[in-house]
Write a protein that holds these residues in place. Sequence first.
Motif, mmCIF file in Angstrom:
data_model
loop_
_atom_site.group_PDB
_atom_site.id
_atom_site.type_symbol
_atom_site.label_atom_id
_atom_site.label_comp_id
_atom_site.label_asym_id
_atom_site.label_seq_id
_atom_site.Cartn_x
_atom_site.Cartn_y
_atom_site.Cartn_z
ATOM 1 N N ALA A 103 46.974 64.944 38.080
ATOM 2 C CA ALA A 103 45.859 65.758 37.582
ATOM 3 C C ALA A 103 45.017 66.276 38.749
ATOM 4 C CB ALA A 103 45.001 64.940 36.622
ATOM 5 N N GLU A 104 44.846 65.440 39.757
ATOM 6 C CA GLU A 104 44.075 65.833 40.930
ATOM 7 C C GLU A 104 44.777 66.963 41.687
ATOM 8 O OE1 GLU A 104 43.219 63.168 44.568
ATOM 9 O OE2 GLU A 104 41.865 62.479 42.997
ATOM 10 N N LEU A 105 46.086 66.860 41.849
ATOM 11 C CA LEU A 105 46.842 67.918 42.516
ATOM 12 C C LEU A 105 46.789 69.215 41.725
ATOM 13 C CD1 LEU A 105 50.007 66.043 43.799
ATOM 14 C CD2 LEU A 105 48.236 67.124 45.179
ATOM 15 N N LYS A 106 46.893 69.110 40.413
ATOM 16 C CA LYS A 106 46.856 70.300 39.570
ATOM 17 C C LYS A 106 45.482 70.965 39.641
ATOM 18 C CE LYS A 106 47.986 71.853 34.936
ATOM 19 N NZ LYS A 106 48.393 71.467 33.594
ATOM 20 N N GLU A 107 44.444 70.157 39.690
ATOM 21 C CA GLU A 107 43.077 70.678 39.743
ATOM 22 C C GLU A 107 42.801 71.370 41.073
ATOM 23 O OE1 GLU A 107 39.020 68.352 40.260
ATOM 24 O OE2 GLU A 107 39.845 68.104 38.252
ATOM 25 N N ASN A 108 43.350 70.844 42.169
ATOM 26 C CA ASN A 108 43.086 71.379 43.504
ATOM 27 C C ASN A 108 44.089 72.436 43.934
ATOM 28 O OD1 ASN A 108 40.907 69.667 43.774
ATOM 29 N ND2 ASN A 108 42.103 68.050 44.712
ATOM 30 N N SER A 109 45.054 72.756 43.096
ATOM 31 C CA SER A 109 46.057 73.741 43.479
ATOM 32 C C SER A 109 45.497 75.159 43.339
ATOM 33 C CB SER A 109 47.324 73.589 42.630
ATOM 34 O OG SER A 109 47.042 73.901 41.286
ATOM 35 N N GLU A 111 47.659 55.599 37.793
ATOM 36 C CA GLU A 111 47.433 56.130 39.137
ATOM 37 C C GLU A 111 48.256 57.395 39.363
ATOM 38 O OE1 GLU A 111 45.766 56.388 42.891
ATOM 39 O OE2 GLU A 111 45.205 55.085 41.221
ATOM 40 N N GLU A 121 49.336 59.492 37.063
ATOM 41 C CA GLU A 121 48.761 60.556 36.238
ATOM 42 C C GLU A 121 47.473 61.093 36.849
ATOM 43 O OE1 GLU A 121 48.406 58.858 32.339
ATOM 44 O OE2 GLU A 121 50.536 59.108 31.900
ATOM 45 N N ARG A 122 46.676 60.192 37.434
ATOM 46 C CA ARG A 122 45.433 60.621 38.076
ATOM 47 C C ARG A 122 45.736 61.516 39.277
ATOM 48 N NH1 ARG A 122 42.655 59.747 42.301
ATOM 49 N NH2 ARG A 122 43.954 58.075 43.078
ATOM 50 N N LYS A 123 46.726 61.128 40.091
ATOM 51 C CA LYS A 123 47.093 61.938 41.258
ATOM 52 C C LYS A 123 47.662 63.289 40.838
ATOM 53 C CE LYS A 123 47.947 58.263 44.581
ATOM 54 N NZ LYS A 123 48.943 57.581 45.430
#
Length: 74
Positions: A62-68, A56, A58-60
């Motif tokens: 990756a999600e933050l990195k993708e949306n930054s 969880e 790692e998923r968050k």
Amino acid sequence: MTVFLLTLAFFLLVVVGMAVGYIFQKKSLAGSCGGLGTLGIDKACNCDNPCEKRQERERKAAELKENSINVKNL
């Protein structure tokens, strides 16, 4: 009582000397074997299938990195 006070003073002097040496060297603590790095392990959790909490996190991440927003490309 004099022997006790002299012994206590000696040990306090040794502890203070070790603390000052540690502060000035600014090194991280390591065991006598050199730690996990000498075994070729990069991290403490070196398992193939991480637990649900780690997945969880790692998923968050990756999600933050993708949306930054990448400021360098603006």
